[in-house]
Motif scaffolding. Structure first.
Motif, short mmCIF file in Angstrom:
data_model
loop_
_atom_site.label_atom_id
_atom_site.label_comp_id
_atom_site.label_asym_id
_atom_site.label_seq_id
_atom_site.Cartn_x
_atom_site.Cartn_y
_atom_site.Cartn_z
N LEU A 162 26.58 98.08 41.22
CA LEU A 162 25.13 98.12 41.01
C LEU A 162 24.63 99.50 40.66
O LEU A 162 23.49 99.66 40.21
N HIS A 163 25.45 100.52 40.85
CA HIS A 163 25.04 101.90 40.63
C HIS A 163 26.08 102.62 39.77
O HIS A 163 27.14 102.11 39.51
N GLY A 164 25.73 103.83 39.36
CA GLY A 164 26.69 104.65 38.65
C GLY A 164 26.84 104.29 37.19
O GLY A 164 27.83 104.62 36.55
N LEU A 165 25.86 103.60 36.65
CA LEU A 165 25.93 103.19 35.25
C LEU A 165 25.33 104.23 34.32
O LEU A 165 25.45 104.13 33.11
N GLY A 166 24.70 105.26 34.87
CA GLY A 166 23.99 106.26 34.07
C GLY A 166 24.85 107.02 33.10
O GLY A 166 24.49 107.18 31.93
N VAL A 167 26.02 107.48 33.54
CA VAL A 167 26.90 108.24 32.65
C VAL A 167 27.35 107.37 31.48
O VAL A 167 27.34 107.80 30.33
N GLY A 168 27.72 106.13 31.77
CA GLY A 168 28.11 105.20 30.70
C GLY A 168 26.99 104.94 29.72
O GLY A 168 27.20 104.87 28.51
N LYS A 169 25.78 104.79 30.24
CA LYS A 169 24.61 104.54 29.38
C LYS A 169 24.32 105.76 28.51
O LYS A 169 24.00 105.61 27.32
N ILE A 170 24.45 106.95 29.07
CA ILE A 170 24.25 108.17 28.29
C ILE A 170 25.26 108.22 27.13
O ILE A 170 24.89 108.47 25.98
N LEU A 180 17.95 112.65 33.76
CA LEU A 180 17.13 113.21 34.84
C LEU A 180 17.46 112.59 36.19
O LEU A 180 17.59 113.30 37.20
N ASP A 181 17.60 111.27 36.22
CA ASP A 181 17.93 110.58 37.48
C ASP A 181 19.24 111.09 38.06
O ASP A 181 19.34 111.34 39.27
N ASN A 182 20.26 111.24 37.22
CA ASN A 182 21.55 111.72 37.70
C ASN A 182 21.44 113.12 38.28
O ASN A 182 22.00 113.41 39.34
N ALA A 183 20.70 113.98 37.60
CA ALA A 183 20.54 115.36 38.08
C ALA A 183 19.78 115.40 39.41
O ALA A 183 20.16 116.11 40.33
N ILE A 184 18.71 114.63 39.51
CA ILE A 184 17.90 114.61 40.73
C ILE A 184 18.72 114.06 41.90
O ILE A 184 18.72 114.62 42.99
N GLU A 185 19.44 112.96 41.68
CA GLU A 185 20.27 112.39 42.75
C GLU A 185 21.34 113.38 43.20
O GLU A 185 21.61 113.52 44.39
N GLU A 191 13.19 111.21 15.66
CA GLU A 191 12.74 110.11 14.78
C GLU A 191 13.79 109.03 14.57
O GLU A 191 13.43 107.87 14.37
N LYS A 192 15.06 109.37 14.58
CA LYS A 192 16.10 108.37 14.33
C LYS A 192 16.33 107.45 15.52
O LYS A 192 16.96 106.42 15.39
N MET A 193 15.81 107.83 16.67
CA MET A 193 16.06 107.05 17.89
C MET A 193 14.94 106.06 18.18
O MET A 193 13.77 106.39 18.03
N ASN A 194 15.34 104.90 18.62
CA ASN A 194 14.41 103.92 19.14
C ASN A 194 13.77 104.52 20.40
O ASN A 194 14.45 105.17 21.19
N ARG A 195 12.49 104.32 20.60
CA ARG A 195 11.78 104.91 21.74
C ARG A 195 12.36 104.49 23.09
O ARG A 195 12.45 105.28 24.01
N MET A 196 12.76 103.24 23.19
CA MET A 196 13.34 102.75 24.44
C MET A 196 14.68 103.43 24.72
O MET A 196 14.99 103.77 25.86
N ASP A 197 15.47 103.64 23.66
CA ASP A 197 16.75 104.32 23.82
C ASP A 197 16.54 105.76 24.25
O ASP A 197 17.24 106.27 25.13
N PHE A 198 15.57 106.44 23.63
CA PHE A 198 15.28 107.83 24.01
C PHE A 198 14.85 107.89 25.47
O PHE A 198 15.33 108.72 26.24
N SER A 199 13.98 106.99 25.86
CA SER A 199 13.49 106.94 27.23
C SER A 199 14.64 106.68 28.21
O SER A 199 14.75 107.33 29.25
N SER A 200 15.51 105.74 27.88
CA SER A 200 16.65 105.41 28.74
C SER A 200 17.61 106.59 28.84
O SER A 200 18.10 106.92 29.92
N LEU A 254 16.98 109.91 28.37
CA LEU A 254 16.39 111.00 29.14
C LEU A 254 16.26 110.64 30.62
O LEU A 254 16.58 111.45 31.49
N SER A 255 15.82 109.43 30.91
CA SER A 255 15.64 109.05 32.31
C SER A 255 16.98 109.00 33.06
O SER A 255 17.06 109.40 34.22
N ASN A 256 18.05 108.54 32.42
CA ASN A 256 19.36 108.54 33.06
C ASN A 256 19.84 109.96 33.32
O ASN A 256 20.41 110.25 34.38
#
Length: 124
Positions: A88-96, A28-33, A13-22, A24-26
């Motif tokens: 252009l890549h590798g921004l996921g860890v920083g975003k997390i 998952l993307d990192n793990a899949i890659e 509840e404390k998280m903005n939906r877009m932040d939660f989505s970003s 989780l997706s980062n």
């Protein structure tokens, strides 16, 4: 990729939906890659990914684990991108890290039992 998931019905509840989505997706993307890179290097059985969303000690947590053949943290302790176009890549860890800090949370990168793990703790 074999995916195992254990997901509690949590609102974050404390998280903005877009932040939660970003966030989780980062994760998952990192793990899949990483799993796709491992699959290219190793022709063994299907590799595994685990996703757990749960409450622990006053925190809502997201944990994503991907199976590894060798230690990621020994080879790359700063988790710097291995992609050629690093601007252009590798921004996921920083975003997390950024999103987690924005909500007063904590993030942990660790390895256990041949899995690379990323666990985020968001205060309830």
């Amino acid at each position: 990729i074999l995916v195992k998931a254990e997901i509690e019905n949590l609102a974050f509840e404390k998280m903005n939906r877009m932040d939660f989505s970003s966030l989780l997706s980062n994760m998952l993307d990192n793990a899949i890659e990483a799993l796709l890179r491992e699959t290219e290097r190793s022709f063994s059985e299907k590799l595994q990914m685990q996703v757990m969303i749960s409450t622990q000690r006053g925190y809502e947590t997201i944990c994503v684990k991907n199976q590894i053949v060798s230690s990621v943290l020994k080879e790359n302790p700063t988790l710097k991108t291995s992609k050629e176009e690093s601007n252009l890549h590798g921004l996921g860890v920083g975003k997390i890290k950024e999103i987690t800090a924005q909500y007063g949370g904590m993030v942990d990168f660790y390895e256990e039992e041949n899995f690379f793990c990323v666990k985020v703790f968001i205060p309830k």
